[in-house]
Write a protein that holds these residues in place. Sequence first.
Motif, PDB file in Angstrom:
ATOM      1  N   PHE A  48       0.861  -1.199   0.000  1.00  0.00           N
ATOM      2  CA  PHE A  48       0.000   0.000   0.000  1.00  0.00           C
ATOM      3  C   PHE A  48       0.891   1.241   0.000  1.00  0.00           C
ATOM      4  N   LYS A  49       0.598   2.190  -0.886  1.00  0.00           N
ATOM      5  CA  LYS A  49       1.428   3.391  -0.990  1.00  0.00           C
ATOM      6  C   LYS A  49       0.542   4.638  -1.174  1.00  0.00           C
ATOM      7  N   SER A  50       0.865   5.706  -0.399  1.00  0.00           N
ATOM      8  CA  SER A  50       0.134   6.982  -0.494  1.00  0.00           C
ATOM      9  C   SER A  50       0.855   7.914  -1.463  1.00  0.00           C
ATOM     10  N   SER A  51       0.061   8.622  -2.274  1.00  0.00           N
ATOM     11  CA  SER A  51       0.657   9.591  -3.203  1.00  0.00           C
ATOM     12  C   SER A  51       1.058  10.894  -2.493  1.00  0.00           C
ATOM     13  N   ASN A  52       0.523  11.114  -1.291  1.00  0.00           N
ATOM     14  CA  ASN A  52       0.863  12.327  -0.528  1.00  0.00           C
ATOM     15  C   ASN A  52       0.680  12.019   0.962  1.00  0.00           C
ATOM     16  N   LYS A  53       1.831  11.732   1.635  1.00  0.00           N
ATOM     17  CA  LYS A  53       1.760  11.371   3.049  1.00  0.00           C
ATOM     18  C   LYS A  53       1.349  12.542   3.935  1.00  0.00           C
ATOM     19  N   LYS A  54       1.445  13.769   3.427  1.00  0.00           N
ATOM     20  CA  LYS A  54       1.031  14.928   4.221  1.00  0.00           C
ATOM     21  C   LYS A  54      -0.486  15.024   4.318  1.00  0.00           C
ATOM     22  N   VAL A  55      -1.180  14.380   3.373  1.00  0.00           N
ATOM     23  CA  VAL A  55      -2.638  14.374   3.388  1.00  0.00           C
ATOM     24  C   VAL A  55      -3.159  13.117   4.088  1.00  0.00           C
ATOM     25  N   ALA A  56      -2.593  11.926   3.694  1.00  0.00           N
ATOM     26  CA  ALA A  56      -3.020  10.673   4.313  1.00  0.00           C
ATOM     27  C   ALA A  56      -1.875   9.671   4.272  1.00  0.00           C
ATOM     28  N   LYS A  57      -1.692   8.948   5.370  1.00  0.00           N
ATOM     29  CA  LYS A  57      -0.679   7.890   5.450  1.00  0.00           C
ATOM     30  C   LYS A  57      -1.360   6.529   5.375  1.00  0.00           C
ATOM     31  N   VAL A  58      -0.600   5.521   5.006  1.00  0.00           N
ATOM     32  CA  VAL A  58      -1.131   4.168   4.964  1.00  0.00           C
ATOM     33  C   VAL A  58      -0.058   3.206   5.469  1.00  0.00           C
ATOM     34  N   THR A  59      -0.476   2.266   6.288  1.00  0.00           N
ATOM     35  CA  THR A  59       0.469   1.270   6.811  1.00  0.00           C
ATOM     36  C   THR A  59       0.554   0.101   5.838  1.00  0.00           C
ATOM     37  N   LYS A  60       1.502  -0.792   6.147  1.00  0.00           N
ATOM     38  CA  LYS A  60       1.676  -1.949   5.257  1.00  0.00           C
ATOM     39  C   LYS A  60       0.497  -2.918   5.352  1.00  0.00           C
ATOM     40  N   LYS A  61      -0.336  -2.714   6.404  1.00  0.00           N
ATOM     41  CA  LYS A  61      -1.513  -3.566   6.549  1.00  0.00           C
ATOM     42  C   LYS A  61      -2.766  -2.925   5.950  1.00  0.00           C
ATOM     43  N   GLY A  62      -2.577  -1.742   5.320  1.00  0.00           N
ATOM     44  CA  GLY A  62      -3.704  -1.114   4.631  1.00  0.00           C
ATOM     45  C   GLY A  62      -4.527  -0.184   5.497  1.00  0.00           C
ATOM     46  N   VAL A  63      -4.015   0.254   6.644  1.00  0.00           N
ATOM     47  CA  VAL A  63      -4.751   1.197   7.505  1.00  0.00           C
ATOM     48  C   VAL A  63      -4.413   2.628   7.048  1.00  0.00           C
ATOM     49  N   VAL A  64      -5.451   3.347   6.603  1.00  0.00           N
ATOM     50  CA  VAL A  64      -5.276   4.721   6.110  1.00  0.00           C
ATOM     51  C   VAL A  64      -5.618   5.693   7.243  1.00  0.00           C
ATOM     52  N   LYS A  65      -4.712   6.664   7.492  1.00  0.00           N
ATOM     53  CA  LYS A  65      -4.962   7.692   8.523  1.00  0.00           C
ATOM     54  C   LYS A  65      -4.957   9.074   7.868  1.00  0.00           C
ATOM     55  N   ALA A  66      -6.038   9.846   8.100  1.00  0.00           N
ATOM     56  CA  ALA A  66      -6.138  11.207   7.558  1.00  0.00           C
ATOM     57  C   ALA A  66      -5.240  12.152   8.359  1.00  0.00           C
ATOM     58  N   VAL A  67      -4.421  12.943   7.645  1.00  0.00           N
ATOM     59  CA  VAL A  67      -3.464  13.852   8.297  1.00  0.00           C
ATOM     60  C   VAL A  67      -3.958  15.300   8.258  1.00  0.00           C
ATOM     61  N   LYS A  68      -4.274  15.818   7.056  1.00  0.00           N
ATOM     62  CA  LYS A  68      -4.789  17.175   6.945  1.00  0.00           C
ATOM     63  C   LYS A  68      -5.685  17.277   5.719  1.00  0.00           C
ATOM     64  N   LYS A  69      -6.379  18.389   5.579  1.00  0.00           N
ATOM     65  CA  LYS A  69      -7.305  18.575   4.465  1.00  0.00           C
ATOM     66  C   LYS A  69      -6.579  18.444   3.126  1.00  0.00           C
ATOM     67  N   GLY A  70      -7.223  17.758   2.192  1.00  0.00           N
ATOM     68  CA  GLY A  70      -6.648  17.616   0.859  1.00  0.00           C
ATOM     69  C   GLY A  70      -7.104  16.325   0.206  1.00  0.00           C
ATOM     70  N   LYS A  71      -6.481  16.007  -0.906  1.00  0.00           N
ATOM     71  CA  LYS A  71      -6.815  14.788  -1.645  1.00  0.00           C
ATOM     72  C   LYS A  71      -5.532  14.044  -2.024  1.00  0.00           C
TER      73      LYS A  71
END
Length: 344
Positions: free
Chosen positions: A301-324
């Motif tokens: 799993f890979k995020s195109s912008n970790k400043k907006v959302a991160k993702v772990t290797k198990k597929g857990v997505v965490k919202a960081v700040k407003k954006g897409k």
Amino acid sequence: MRKISSVIMACAMCLSMAVVGTVAPQVAVQAEETAAVELKEAPKETPTLDKDFGYEWYLIQYPEYTANSENTKSWMEKITSIKVNDAEPYTKVDNKFLMKEDTFRANVSMVNITIGNKEFTKDTNKVVISAEGYKDLVLEVGKDYKTVAIHTKHTGGTATCTKKAVCEFCGEEYGEYASHNYGDKYESDGTYHWKKCQNEGCDATTEKEAHKGGEATTTKRAVCEVCGAEYGGLKQEDPKPADKTTEDKKDDTKPAEKPDKKTVKAKKVIVNKKCIVLKKGKKVKLKAKLKPANATEKVTFKSSNKKVAKVTKKGVVKAVKKGKCKITVKTASGKKAVVKVTVK
């Protein structure tokens, strides 16, 4: 006899005290009732003006035989003062032969007023006639013995937002208040902002409302989008994360190892969500399935912008700040699926 006289005197004193005690409250009530009575209107008929039989006195004459003549006489009997151009009041006299340039006389039977000409120095002079129980009568009197009129039209003066204009002739307030001058500048405190009238002596305010808009940080308070003032408190820092394990420290985006000869390659990757919308700080887990079902490849799993959302290797997505941004789910052989993420 002396005893009887003493008794009679004592009774008389008691009776006198009782009468006084009874009458005094009635007098007070009558005074209150008199104070509550509205003032009557002075005559509204315009008098004529002439000299008084060759003397230098002014003769203010009212019609003698009209429906209002009796009312005019009643008013004339109550005249207490006459002032000309705001000078000292003229002295009242009862006899025509006592007239001087600073005296006046009300001749009720002839329905006229004789007044001295001491203060008549202007082209148009203000004559204020005051009578007990009546409103003041203001006359405009010329010094040529020809013109006289009741003052009804106020002129001059400048109104403000706290005070009406003052007539330059009679000195009474008239008309409407002027508008407030709020301008564009806001005043504020820690909770509200407002506009205050800029005119001197005026405390009127408008547009009072609570601060709004802006976003606080850990070092700076929010700035109101209306007035530009800082308000509220600082943003609280997020708690520090626990130390990562050796496994967590590995690069979440590192591609999975290439499959060996025993690995069954996937022909397609299917994710349980195509689009997700999260609020800041919220999490969601993505689930990936491979086709065919017996495919054994691992996925990353890979995020195109970790400043907006991160993702772990198990597929857990965490919202960081407003954006897409986008989360790419990929197999070692290159098969992938994309999930769109919006953080609000």
